[in-house]
Design a protein around this motif. Sequence first.
Motif, PDB file in Angstrom:
ATOM      1  N   ALA A 106      13.007 -10.672  -1.539  1.00 42.90           N
ATOM      2  CA  ALA A 106      13.215  -9.513  -0.675  1.00 42.90           C
ATOM      3  C   ALA A 106      13.885  -9.888   0.642  1.00 42.90           C
ATOM      4  N   MET A 107      13.921 -11.178   0.976  1.00 43.78           N
ATOM      5  CA  MET A 107      14.436 -11.615   2.271  1.00 43.78           C
ATOM      6  C   MET A 107      15.945 -11.502   2.396  1.00 43.78           C
TER       7      MET A 107
ATOM      8  N   SER B 173      12.887  -3.177   0.671  1.00 41.67           N
ATOM      9  CA  SER B 173      13.258  -4.311  -0.169  1.00 41.67           C
ATOM     10  C   SER B 173      12.073  -4.795  -1.008  1.00 41.67           C
ATOM     11  N   MET B 174      10.899  -4.832  -0.406  1.00 36.91           N
ATOM     12  CA  MET B 174       9.710  -5.287  -1.134  1.00 36.91           C
ATOM     13  C   MET B 174       9.339  -4.324  -2.261  1.00 36.91           C
ATOM     14  N   ILE B 175       9.495  -3.027  -2.036  1.00 35.27           N
ATOM     15  CA  ILE B 175       9.198  -2.048  -3.097  1.00 35.27           C
ATOM     16  C   ILE B 175      10.084  -2.302  -4.313  1.00 35.27           C
ATOM     17  N   ASP B 176      11.378  -2.579  -4.071  1.00 37.42           N
ATOM     18  CA  ASP B 176      12.292  -2.862  -5.185  1.00 37.42           C
ATOM     19  C   ASP B 176      11.896  -4.138  -5.916  1.00 37.42           C
TER      20      ASP B 176
ATOM     21  N   VAL C 102       1.725 -14.106  -5.000  1.00 37.10           N
ATOM     22  CA  VAL C 102       2.684 -13.154  -5.568  1.00 37.10           C
ATOM     23  C   VAL C 102       3.540 -12.539  -4.475  1.00 37.10           C
ATOM     24  N   TYR C 103       2.894 -12.104  -3.403  1.00 43.14           N
ATOM     25  CA  TYR C 103       3.617 -11.400  -2.350  1.00 43.14           C
ATOM     26  C   TYR C 103       4.452 -12.336  -1.483  1.00 43.14           C
TER      27      TYR C 103
ATOM     28  N   TYR D 240       0.841  -1.206   0.000  1.00 44.30           N
ATOM     29  CA  TYR D 240       0.000   0.000   0.000  1.00 44.30           C
ATOM     30  C   TYR D 240       0.873   1.253   0.000  1.00 44.30           C
ATOM     31  N   ARG D 241       1.872   1.248  -0.822  1.00 45.12           N
ATOM     32  CA  ARG D 241       2.846   2.345  -0.855  1.00 45.12           C
ATOM     33  C   ARG D 241       2.156   3.694  -1.082  1.00 45.12           C
ATOM     34  N   ASN D 242       2.567   4.674  -0.261  1.00 39.68           N
ATOM     35  CA  ASN D 242       2.068   6.056  -0.333  1.00 39.68           C
ATOM     36  C   ASN D 242       0.573   6.175  -0.056  1.00 39.68           C
TER      37      ASN D 242
END
Length: 306
Positions: free
Chosen positions: A227-228, A195-198, A218-219, A123-125
């Motif tokens: 991302a880990m 890391s997840m955003i990238d 997906v996540y 839920y970025r931004n």
Amino acid sequence: MKAYVIKKILALPLILIGVSMIIFIAIRALPGDPARLMAGPEAPQEAVDHMRSRLGLDQPLPVQYLHFAGGMVRGDLGVSLKSEQPVMQEIADRLPYTLALAVLAYLLAILFGIPAGMIGAVYRNRTPDHLVMLLAIAGASIANFWLALMAMNTFAVQLGWLPLLGADSWRSYIMPTVCLAILPMAVMARMTRSSMIDVLAEDYIRTARAKGLSPGKVYWRHALRNAMIPIVTIIALNFGSLIGGAVVTESVFNWPGIGRLLVDSVRYRDYPVIQGVTLVAVSGVVVMNLLGEIAIALLNPKIRFD
């Protein structure tokens, strides 16, 4: 991979020798004379000199270090100047309390920090992201001792829900565990989010979505695994800061762990105990870093170690 792990394990003794030298020199740079403390403030100089000779503090520093290093190799860290008990025994009696507190705090930090970071990235931004970042910044900014004092005043003194001090029951673990977990939880949330955003911007994530995979797959299955890698690094490296936080937390809550033992030993200039506790803590940090590097290699087989 096997060669890399073997090389790292073989390097551990050299690292510990270097660390032991630094600890030995740093401790003897502390102000105060343990011989004077042991003999008493009103003792004559002859009694102080006798105590210094009895403790071996009148010998040259290289000789003192060789005695310390020789005992360390044999598993003998000397005898406490204050309690006159073997240092290994004192550490063995206190270490389970610190390990229990540290493990519970880290599990709590992982359990809440990583999902919070994922929510922020997904839920970025948006409002959930702003809330996660606000809580993470607050958690990273609050002083550990202040949080502990506020928790004691609220939940033990005013409400009476939890024990104030000590480690007498499972309820005694709640406040120190939560207070100790706040900082690593905040760090993990921020690192997971970044890391997840990238990772979510990568092409294979868009491909997975185009194939009709559910958001959960997906996540959790695709994005989080990649991302880990930096998250595992942070988990391993933050073990040192967790031990540092344990010193403050144990002192505030009168927790019978090695953190409180270290504080008491510094007060009495108890060289053998300070050396032993610090060496055990640093050894734990070194081992955690090694385990973190191995975990990173297992998560990403493409990594090649020289």
